[in-house]
Design an enzyme around this catalytic site. Structure first.
Site, PDB file in Angstrom:
ATOM      1  N   GLU A   1     -13.231  -0.710   2.528  1.00  0.00           N
ATOM      2  CA  GLU A   1     -12.157  -0.509   1.561  1.00  0.00           C
ATOM      3  C   GLU A   1     -12.095  -1.652   0.551  1.00  0.00           C
ATOM      4  O   GLU A   1     -11.831  -1.442  -0.634  1.00  0.00           O
ATOM      5  CB  GLU A   1     -10.840  -0.397   2.334  1.00  0.00           C
ATOM      6  CG  GLU A   1      -9.619  -0.210   1.506  1.00  0.00           C
ATOM      7  CD  GLU A   1      -8.386  -0.010   2.364  1.00  0.00           C
ATOM      8  OE1 GLU A   1      -8.240   1.071   2.944  1.00  0.00           O
ATOM      9  OE2 GLU A   1      -7.577  -0.955   2.456  1.00  0.00           O
TER      10      GLU A   1
ATOM     11  N   CYS B   1       0.807  -1.229   0.000  1.00  0.00           N
ATOM     12  CA  CYS B   1       0.000   0.000   0.000  1.00  0.00           C
ATOM     13  C   CYS B   1       0.836   1.274   0.000  1.00  0.00           C
ATOM     14  O   CYS B   1       0.292   2.376  -0.033  1.00  0.00           O
ATOM     15  CB  CYS B   1      -0.987   0.000   1.163  1.00  0.00           C
ATOM     16  SG  CYS B   1      -2.280  -1.234   0.960  1.00  0.00           S
TER      17      CYS B   1
ATOM     18  N   HIS C   1     -13.063   9.397  -7.665  1.00  0.00           N
ATOM     19  CA  HIS C   1     -12.072   9.475  -8.735  1.00  0.00           C
ATOM     20  C   HIS C   1     -10.983  10.516  -8.448  1.00  0.00           C
ATOM     21  O   HIS C   1     -10.467  11.158  -9.358  1.00  0.00           O
ATOM     22  CB  HIS C   1     -12.735   9.696 -10.092  1.00  0.00           C
ATOM     23  CG  HIS C   1     -13.393   8.457 -10.590  1.00  0.00           C
ATOM     24  ND1 HIS C   1     -14.645   8.072 -10.169  1.00  0.00           N
ATOM     25  CD2 HIS C   1     -12.956   7.497 -11.429  1.00  0.00           C
ATOM     26  CE1 HIS C   1     -14.962   6.928 -10.749  1.00  0.00           C
ATOM     27  NE2 HIS C   1     -13.947   6.544 -11.513  1.00  0.00           N
TER      28      HIS C   1
END
Length: 150
Positions: free
Chosen positions: A136, A25, A75
């Protein structure tokens, strides 16, 4: 009259990177987030009120969450403004990308804290934010509860 909890669910796509993290990550990547927003209140008892029987109109809750969270984060790519990712963020911005710089590590845990504050600030005084669940992945999520944050 009884207190009632109502929940509205939202989804949005957001990219992020965890600077200094020791796993995958640390790389820029994205998630299809699902956000569940639960508020608590008393249904309106006034029969002359167009919102009669509602704690809050779902469309009013939707407007708050869309304006504060979904329309902002959808986005977008989120970076901690206090890391070297700022250079990458500036480069992406110059190329027309939607970048958000926050003052925290953009983990689900910190994002849900940020979202709770933003939503709380917009709710009518007679409605309380009860909880948020920020999912998530299919199997990973962070939750915020008002009762844990008194």
């Amino acid at each position: 009259m009884s207190k009632i909890r109502i929940t509205k669910q939202f989804s949005f796509e957001t990219g992020h990177a965890l600077y200094g993290y020791d796993g995958k990550c640390k790389n820029v990547h994205g998630h299809s987030y699902k956000l569940s927003v639960t508020v608590i209140g008393t249904p309106i008892c006034d029969a002359s009120n167009v919102k009669f029987g509602m704690v809050i109109d779902f469309s009013d809750l939707k407007k708050i969450v869309r304006e504060e969270i979904v329309d902002v984060f959808d986005h977008a790519t989120v970076f901690n403004k206090n890391t070297p990712h700022v250079e990458l963020a500036q480069e992406l911005k110059t190329r027309g990308h939607h970048v958000i710089l926050v003052d925290y590590q953009p983990t689900s845990e910190n994002m849900v804290i940020d979202f709770a504050k933003k939503i709380n600030d917009r709710l009518p005084s007679d409605i309380q934010l009860h909880s948020l669940k920020l999912q998530e992945t299919e199997s990973s999520f962070a939750e915020w509860f008002a009762s844990d944050n008194l």
